[in-house]
Design an enzyme around this catalytic site. Structure first.
Site, mmCIF file in Angstrom:
data_model
loop_
_atom_site.group_PDB
_atom_site.id
_atom_site.type_symbol
_atom_site.label_atom_id
_atom_site.label_comp_id
_atom_site.label_asym_id
_atom_site.label_seq_id
_atom_site.Cartn_x
_atom_site.Cartn_y
_atom_site.Cartn_z
ATOM 1 N N ARG A 17 62.104 22.858 55.106
ATOM 2 C CA ARG A 17 63.328 23.765 55.010
ATOM 3 C C ARG A 17 64.345 23.427 56.176
ATOM 4 O O ARG A 17 65.701 23.740 55.943
ATOM 5 C CB ARG A 17 62.703 25.404 55.599
ATOM 6 C CG ARG A 17 62.190 26.164 54.639
ATOM 7 C CD ARG A 17 62.074 27.540 54.995
ATOM 8 N NE ARG A 17 61.323 28.470 53.911
ATOM 9 C CZ ARG A 17 61.829 28.835 53.083
ATOM 10 N NH1 ARG A 17 63.168 28.617 52.478
ATOM 11 N NH2 ARG A 17 61.151 29.589 52.165
ATOM 12 N N GLY A 73 35.249 15.771 47.931
ATOM 13 C CA GLY A 73 36.212 15.559 48.842
ATOM 14 C C GLY A 73 35.909 16.274 50.083
ATOM 15 O O GLY A 73 35.409 17.221 50.488
ATOM 16 N N ARG A 118 32.175 10.575 45.584
ATOM 17 C CA ARG A 118 31.943 11.134 44.106
ATOM 18 C C ARG A 118 31.018 10.269 43.355
ATOM 19 O O ARG A 118 31.452 9.090 43.226
ATOM 20 C CB ARG A 118 33.261 11.371 43.575
ATOM 21 C CG ARG A 118 34.146 12.547 44.488
ATOM 22 C CD ARG A 118 35.317 12.834 43.565
ATOM 23 N NE ARG A 118 36.348 13.425 44.260
ATOM 24 C CZ ARG A 118 36.586 14.540 44.825
ATOM 25 N NH1 ARG A 118 35.534 15.441 44.724
ATOM 26 N NH2 ARG A 118 37.855 15.043 45.400
ATOM 27 N N THR A 124 35.310 22.673 50.998
ATOM 28 C CA THR A 124 36.583 22.068 50.075
ATOM 29 C C THR A 124 37.857 22.731 50.505
ATOM 30 O O THR A 124 37.710 24.010 50.711
ATOM 31 C CB THR A 124 36.180 22.499 48.742
ATOM 32 O OG1 THR A 124 37.564 21.920 47.804
ATOM 33 C CG2 THR A 124 35.706 23.583 48.304
ATOM 34 N N ASP A 140 37.723 27.110 46.071
ATOM 35 C CA ASP A 140 37.527 27.490 44.503
ATOM 36 C C ASP A 140 36.014 27.570 44.310
ATOM 37 O O ASP A 140 35.371 27.343 43.115
ATOM 38 C CB ASP A 140 37.965 26.465 43.553
ATOM 39 C CG ASP A 140 37.297 25.001 43.929
ATOM 40 O OD1 ASP A 140 36.775 24.804 44.929
ATOM 41 O OD2 ASP A 140 37.550 24.161 42.998
ATOM 42 N N ASP A 176 40.090 23.402 48.760
ATOM 43 C CA ASP A 176 40.548 24.111 47.594
ATOM 44 C C ASP A 176 40.036 25.641 47.213
ATOM 45 O O ASP A 176 40.640 26.293 46.471
ATOM 46 C CB ASP A 176 39.806 23.636 45.864
ATOM 47 C CG ASP A 176 40.302 22.014 45.855
ATOM 48 O OD1 ASP A 176 41.266 21.575 46.433
ATOM 49 O OD2 ASP A 176 39.562 21.242 45.095
ATOM 50 N N ASP A 194 31.961 22.824 44.186
ATOM 51 C CA ASP A 194 31.059 23.330 43.013
ATOM 52 C C ASP A 194 30.509 22.194 42.580
ATOM 53 O O ASP A 194 29.469 22.399 42.012
ATOM 54 C CB ASP A 194 31.977 24.029 42.114
ATOM 55 C CG ASP A 194 33.196 23.487 41.619
ATOM 56 O OD1 ASP A 194 33.574 22.259 42.092
ATOM 57 O OD2 ASP A 194 33.794 23.797 40.837
ATOM 58 N N ARG A 240 43.007 21.351 42.710
ATOM 59 C CA ARG A 240 42.501 21.036 41.447
ATOM 60 C C ARG A 240 42.870 22.079 40.412
ATOM 61 O O ARG A 240 44.059 22.324 39.943
ATOM 62 C CB ARG A 240 41.035 20.920 41.525
ATOM 63 C CG ARG A 240 40.470 19.921 40.551
ATOM 64 C CD ARG A 240 38.889 19.776 40.653
ATOM 65 N NE ARG A 240 38.692 19.142 41.611
ATOM 66 C CZ ARG A 240 38.549 17.829 41.641
ATOM 67 N NH1 ARG A 240 38.805 17.070 40.484
ATOM 68 N NH2 ARG A 240 38.115 16.958 42.803
HETATM 69 O O1 F6P Z 1 38.843 19.172 45.936
HETATM 70 C C1 F6P Z 1 39.573 18.552 46.896
HETATM 71 C C2 F6P Z 1 40.845 17.797 46.323
HETATM 72 O O2 F6P Z 1 41.503 17.358 47.232
HETATM 73 C C3 F6P Z 1 41.374 18.534 45.247
HETATM 74 O O3 F6P Z 1 42.554 19.370 45.740
HETATM 75 C C4 F6P Z 1 42.266 17.455 44.535
HETATM 76 O O4 F6P Z 1 42.430 17.699 43.185
HETATM 77 C C5 F6P Z 1 41.309 16.478 44.549
HETATM 78 O O5 F6P Z 1 40.214 16.749 45.469
HETATM 79 C C6 F6P Z 1 41.522 15.111 44.734
HETATM 80 O O6 F6P Z 1 40.531 14.222 44.503
HETATM 81 P P1 F6P Z 1 40.562 12.658 44.767
HETATM 82 O O7 F6P Z 1 40.735 12.430 46.349
HETATM 83 O O8 F6P Z 1 39.056 12.043 44.418
HETATM 84 O O9 F6P Z 1 41.591 11.794 44.013
#
Ligand code: F6P
Length: 303
Positions: free
Chosen positions: A156, A12, A73, A127, A131, A129, A104, A173
């Site tokens: 709000r 991503g 991906r 990323t 993570d 995330d 990752d 994620r």
């Molecule tokens: O890893 C980044 C992210 O935006 C996550 O937060 C999310 O779950 C995922 O990628 C969404 O991926 P895609 O754009 O392939 O649907």
């Protein structure tokens, strides 16, 4: 002696990836190293989208979200045949070092590629995330948090005017870092994350009967997404009330969090991590990841 490196972004996209490309490219060129860009992530490596990356291409990009190298991906890269094609392309272009900015899955890709390709490889955490193990921060996280926070500020305003209860779903994620940071920054009544078992009674107890409420839920929470949480809370809200019509609203912030101008924090992190990753290659390091812990840069094992 390092002669030619390739830089890529993978998985991503994350705000700050362009600032990373800019800094890594310029630093390598200043050290007399030729720089190539792998376009469209690992799929582009397989499809031979490997081209020289001149300094001119890194002008006026520090403030732009997304990635000028694009990303993907790739399922094909998960196969040994796919990686063999990718390795053959790297060899054909005489690349001897590779820096990949991603999460990752992108790190796992580098480790897997080491079976087919003998060049040196460094990972840089990019990323939204946050993570990636071993680093306190990933490039893009701060921008995503700020984007979600200002969206909730807007919610709000209208929530307050209409006494609405907003259940806001954020990305991440399997990780609750975005939700935790956004929830704190926007004063949410409750935050639901995948790392802890969510207690709906506690969430309900935190809501105000009058006025408006903000509940932030991470997309990976085990109780479900924002729609499910809204339904569950509605049931609780109305359990002992006749003719109950609570004003629950759902807002899924989605990919909005992945775009936009990177914050100063992300630009600086990306700039410094770009320098660190090129320096790691120059030092002959291999299968390492650039990381930041307690404001200090270090390397961790990519695996
Ligand atoms: O890893 C980044 C992210 O935006 C996550 O937060 C999310 O779950 C995922 O990628 C969404 O991926 P895609 O754009 O392939 O649907």
């Amino acid at each position: 002696m390092l002669k030619r490196i390739a830089i890529m972004t993978s998985g991503g996209d994350a705000p700050g990836m362009n600032a990373f490309i800019r800094s890594a490219t310029r630093h390598a060129l200043e050290q007399g190293i030729e720089v190539y860009g792998v376009h469209q992530g690992y799929q582009g490596m397989i499809d031979n989208l490997i081209k020289p990356l001149p300094r001119e291409d890194t002008v006026n990009i520090i403030q732009r979200g997304g990635t000028i190298l694009k990303t993907s991906r790739s399922q094909e890269f998960m196969t040994a045949e796919g990686r063999e094609k990718a390795a053959a392309n790297l060899r054909a272009h005489k690349i001897d070092g590779l820096i990949c900015c991603g999460g990752d899955g992108s790190y796992a890709g580098l480790v897997a590629l080491s079976e087919q390709w003998s060049g040196k490889m460094i990972g840089t955490p990019g990323t939204i995330d946050n993570d990636v193990a071993g680093t306190d921060l990933t490039i893009g996280f701060d921008t995503a948090v700020n984007t979600a926070m200002s969206a909730i500020d807007n919610l709000r305003d209208t929530g307050d005017s209409h006494s609405m209860h907003f259940i806001v779903e954020v990305m991440g994620r399997h990780c609750g870092d975005i939700a935790t940071a956004v929830g704190k920054a926007s004063g949410a009544e409750a935050i639901l994350v995948p790392e802890t078992k969510s207690d709906l009674d506690a969430v309900y107890a935190a809501l105000h009967d009058k006025g408006h409420n903000i509940v932030v839920v991470a997309e990976g929470d085990e109780l479900g997404g924002a729609y499910q949480i809204a339904e569950l809370l509605k049931e609780k809200f109305c359990a002992s009330k006749a003719d109950c019509k609570p004003n629950f609203r759902v807002c899924i912030l989605g990919h909005i969090q992945r775009g936009g101008m990177p914050t100063a924090r992300d630009r600086i992190l990306a700039h410094e991590m770009g320098l660190e990753s090129v320096n790691a290659l120059i030092n002959g390091e291999h299968l390492k990841a650039v990381a930041i812990q307690k404001n200090k840069y270090l390397r961790t094992e990519l695996s």
